[in-house]
Design an enzyme around this catalytic site. Structure first.
Site, PDB file in Angstrom:
ATOM      1  N   GLY A   1      20.092  70.174  42.764  1.00 32.42           N
ATOM      2  CA  GLY A   1      19.866  70.723  41.428  1.00 32.42           C
ATOM      3  C   GLY A   1      19.178  72.083  41.466  1.00 32.42           C
TER       4      GLY A   1
ATOM      5  CE  LYS B   1      13.921  61.978  36.792  1.00 36.66           C
ATOM      6  NZ  LYS B   1      15.167  62.136  37.537  1.00 36.66           N
TER       7      LYS B   1
HETATM    8  O1  F6P Z   1      13.675  65.152  37.741  1.00 41.10           O
HETATM    9  C1  F6P Z   1      13.971  66.101  38.687  1.00 41.10           C
HETATM   10  C2  F6P Z   1      15.422  66.382  38.737  1.00 41.10           C
HETATM   11  O2  F6P Z   1      16.059  65.363  39.391  1.00 41.10           O
HETATM   12  C3  F6P Z   1      15.687  67.730  39.405  1.00 41.10           C
HETATM   13  O3  F6P Z   1      15.758  67.646  40.764  1.00 41.10           O
HETATM   14  C4  F6P Z   1      16.938  68.158  38.735  1.00 41.10           C
HETATM   15  O4  F6P Z   1      17.144  69.519  38.905  1.00 41.10           O
HETATM   16  C5  F6P Z   1      16.655  67.756  37.323  1.00 41.10           C
HETATM   17  O5  F6P Z   1      15.976  66.522  37.441  1.00 41.10           O
HETATM   18  C6  F6P Z   1      17.840  67.624  36.404  1.00 41.10           C
HETATM   19  O6  F6P Z   1      18.773  66.702  36.867  1.00 41.10           O
HETATM   20  P1  F6P Z   1      20.237  66.667  36.283  1.00 41.10           P
HETATM   21  O7  F6P Z   1      20.878  67.976  36.578  1.00 41.10           O
HETATM   22  O8  F6P Z   1      20.921  65.533  36.971  1.00 41.10           O
HETATM   23  O9  F6P Z   1      20.149  66.440  34.798  1.00 41.10           O
END
Ligand code: F6P
Length: 557
Positions: free
Chosen positions: A276, A518
Site C-alpha cells: 500500500g 482494527k
Molecule cells: O491499516 C494500514 C493499512 O493496511 C496500510 O498499510 C494501507 O496502506 C492502508 O491500510 C489502506 O489499505 P487499503 O488500500 O487496503 O484500503
C-alpha cells in the site's frame, strides 16, 4: 511497566564484528565536532556527495569520516545487502511474513522490461493498466467522459486511507504546478464525517467523479466514506445508473469492488506484490494522472525508474539510497538519534513529511526480526517535519539548542516554480534557499561562547546565545521540482527504507501492527452502537470510557 517479552542478550546483528567495530569507532568519533572534521579536511564538502537521477546529495555535514563509511559498507556487506537488492528486483518473496514478492519497481519499469512473478512477466499487465488509466484520464480531462446528467467532470474526489491516500495527496500537492487548474481535486480519508462533508459541501454531484482507492477493498474507513459518497450522489441525481458515470475503483479485489456496485470495466487493478505505501505510482495514482495528465505521470515513472536503476546497479559506496540508508543506521544505532526531521524548502512538498511517515514508520517500525526474535537494537526512527521556512519559526529551536540529537534531511530546488521578486531586487526563491543553506551551516557549526562574547553579549546571556552545533544533516538538491524529480525523490526514500530494513533484519513490507486496533475498534463499535446497556468485559478504563461516551452522547441527544 516493562514489556513482558524479554530480549535475548545479544542478537546476531549486534554480535557481528562489523557492528562492534562501528560501536568502537562511534566512541571517539562521537567526541569530534563537525568543525574539527571540516578543518581537518577542507575539501570535505566537495568530496562527501553522491549524485543520481537528477538529485545531488551532500552528506558532508553528517558526523562521519571515511572510516565510518568504510565500516558501514562492511556492515552492509556482512548483512548481504547486495544480494537482498538483487532478490527484490528478481521478484523473490522477500516479504516473508506475507509470502509475497516486493515489486513496486515493476510499476515503473519500461514497457520492454521483463520481470517475472511466478513465471509470468508482469510488465505487460502493468503497461496495460497504465494505458487504460491514460485513456480514461484523457476522456475526463477533455470533457468527453461526462456525468450522469451530461455535465463534464470538474471535481475529482479520491477516497482512500494510508497508502491509498497519502501518496496521491502528496503527489497532487507536489505537482499542483503542473495540474489542470480548472478542475478541483480533493481527498477524503478519515472516518470522521467532517472529512467527507467539508470535501463535498461546495461541489455539484453532477460534476463530481469519485475514485475509490483500496488495495483490499475491505478497509472500514474507505468503505464507509464510499457509501457516504454513493448516498450523496444518489440523493442529488436520484438514479442508480448514475453510479456508473460517477464512480471508479482502484483495487486488487474485483469481487469486493463488484459487490459495492462498481463494474470491473470501471476498475483499475494492481497486484498483491505492491505494498500500500509503495503504490502511489500504480493505479492508486489515478487522481495524480487526472491532475497532471498521462505524459507527466509517465515522466514521474521515469524518475522512479532512473533511481531504481541507480539503486540496482551502482556500487554501494556511490549508491544514494544505500548511503542515506546507512547514514540513517549510523545516526539511529550509533549516535542514538530517535527521530529524523524532513525539511523540504519547497512549499509544494508540504505533504511530503506526512507521506514519509507511513513509508518509513509502517515499514520499519518493527521489533521482531526475520528470524522471529525480538531485536536488541533500535529500529525505525520517528519521521516528522514541515516545509521551510515555516518550521524555522516553530520547532527549529529544539533542533538547534535542545537536548536531543535530531538529524535533518533538507530538500531544496535551484529553480523557482513561482518566481517572485523580493523588495531587495532578488527573488523570493533565493531567500528561501539562503535559509536552507544557512540552517544546515548553523546546525553543523553553531556559534561558540567565545564568538558570542566577542559580540559584547553580557556574560549571563552567553550560555543562552551559544550554539553547540555538531547537529548532523544531509542536503538533497535538484534543479527544480517536476514529475521526474518527484519520482526520483520518492524512490530514493523507498530504497533507503529497504536498506535500513535489510541491516535491521526485519520485514519492511508487512504491517501486522495495525491489526489489533482494527479488531478492537470493530468490537467497540458494536458495543457503542448497541441500543441496550451492553455487558462490557474490557479493563476498567476502557469500560468507563465506553459508558461515559454513551451517556454523554445520549444526554446531548
Ligand atoms: O491499516 C494500514 C493499512 O493496511 C496500510 O498499510 C494501507 O496502506 C492502508 O491500510 C489502506 O489499505 P487499503 O488500500 O487496503 O484500503
Amino acid at each position: 511497566m516493562e514489556p513482558s517479552v524479554s530480549a535475548p542478550s545479544s542478537s546476531p546483528l549486534t554480535r557481528r564484528p562489523q557492528w562492534q567495530a562501528l560501536q568502537e569507532h562511534a566512541g571517539p568519533l562521537g567526541r569530534r565536532h563537525l568543525r574539527e572534521l571540516f578543518a581537518a579536511d577542507p575539501a570535505r564538502g566537495e568530496r562527501l556527495h553522491a549524485e543520481a537521477a537528477g538529485l545531488y546529495l551532500d552528506y558532508s555535514k553528517q558526523r562521519v569520516t571515511g572510516e565510518t563509511l568504510r565500516l558501514l559498507l562492511e556492515l552492509a556487506g556482512a548483512c548481504g545487502l547486495h544480494e537482498r537488492i538483487a532478490a527484490m528486483f528478481r521478484g523473490d518473496r522477500i516479504n516473508t511474513t506475507e509470502d509475497r514478492p516486493v515489486l513496486h519497481v515493476a510499476l515503473r519499469a519500461p514497457a520492454g522490461a521483463h520481470i517475472d512473478v511466478d513465471g509470468r512477466n508482469v510488465v505487460p499487465e502493468v503497461q496495460a493498466v497504465l494505458d487504460r488509466m491514460a485513456a480514461f484520464s484523457e476522456r475526463v480531462r477533455d470533457g468527453s467522459w461526462t456525468g450522469h446528467t451530461g455535465k463534464r467532470v470538474r471535481n475529482v474526489i479520491s477516497i482512500g486511507i494510508g497508502g491509498s491516500d497519502l501518496g496521491p495527496v502528496m503527489a497532487y500537492e507536489a505537482l499542483r504546478h503542473y495540474s489542470r487548474r480548472e478542475m478541483t481535486f480533493r481527498f477524503v480519508s478519515n472516518v470522521d464525517g467532517t472529512d467527507f462533508v467539508e470535501a463535498t459541501r461546495d461541489l455539484d454531484p453532477a460534476e463530481t467523479l469519485f475514485i475509490i482507492c483500496s488495495k483490499t477493498f475491505t478497509t472500514l474507513e474507505t468503505l464507509t466514506n464510499a457509501q457516504a459518497a454513493r448516498a450523496w450522489c444518489l440523493q442529488a441525481l436520484g438514479d442508480e445508473r448514475a453510479i456508473a458515470k460517477h464512480f471508479v475503483a482502484v483495487s486488487t479485489n474485483a469481487t469486493e469492488v463488484q459487490k459495492f456496485g462498481i463494474d470491473t470495466t470501471r476498475m483499475f487493478g494492481f497486484w498483491d506484490w505492491v505494498g500500500g505505501r509503495y503504490s502511489m505510482d500504480s493505479a492508486i495514482g489515478l487522481s495524480t494522472m487526472l491532475a497532471i495528465g498521462a505524459d507527466n505521470f509517465r515522466a514521474m515513472l521515469a524518475g522512479f525508474h532512473a533511481m531504481d536503476e541507480h539503486f540496482r546497479s551502482t556500487p554501494l559506496q556511490h549508491n544514494l539510497p544505500v548511503l542515506t540508508g546507512l547514514l540513517a543506521i549510523w545516526n539511529a544505532n550509533f549516535l542514538g538519534a530517535a527521530t529524523v526531521a524532513v525539511l523540504p524548502y519547497e512549499h509544494y512538498l508540504k505533504r511530503f513529511p506526512a507521506y514519509l511517515q507511513q513509508l518509513t514508520m509502517e515499514s520499519n517500525g518493527k521489533h521482531i526480526s526475520l528470524d522471529g526474535a525480538r531485536v536488541d537494537y533500535a529500529t525505525g526512527p520517528i519521521y516528522w517535519g514541515e516545509p521551510g521556512t515555516n518550521g524555522q519559526h516553530s520547532f527549529y529551536q529544539l533542533i538547534h539548542q535542545g537536548t536531543r540529537l535530531i538529524p535533518c534531511d533538507f530538500i531544496g530546488f535551484c529553480r523557482a516554480l513561482n518566481p517572485m521578486p523580493d523588495p531587495h531586487g532578488g527573488d523570493q526563491h533565493d531567500l528561501l534557499m539562503a535559509n536552507l543553506i544557512a540552517q544546515s551551516e548553523a546546525l553543523a557549526f553553531g556559534k561558540t561562547a567565545a564568538e558570542v562574547t566577542a559580540e559584547g553579549t553580557p556574560a549571563a546571556l552567553v550560555p543562552h546565545r551559544t550554539f553547540e552545533g555538531n547537529r548532523p544533516s544531509s542536503t538533497i538538491l535538484a534543479e527544480r521540482l517536476d514529475p521526474h524529480t518527484l519520482g526520483a525523490l520518492v524512490a530514493l526514500y523507498e530504497h533507503s527504507v529497504f536498506v535500513q530494513g535489510v541491516i535491521w533484519n526485519i520485514d519492511s513490507f508487512d504491517q501486522w501492527g495495525v491489526e489489533l486496533g482494527k479488531a478492537l475498534a470493530k468490537r467497540t463499535a458494536a458495543e457503542i452502537a448497541s441500543s441496550n446497556d451492553p455487558e462490557l468485559s474490557h479493563d476498567s478504563s476502557t469500560n468507563t470510557l465506553i459508558r461515559r461516551y454513551r451517556r454523554l452522547r445520549e444526554a446531548s441527544a
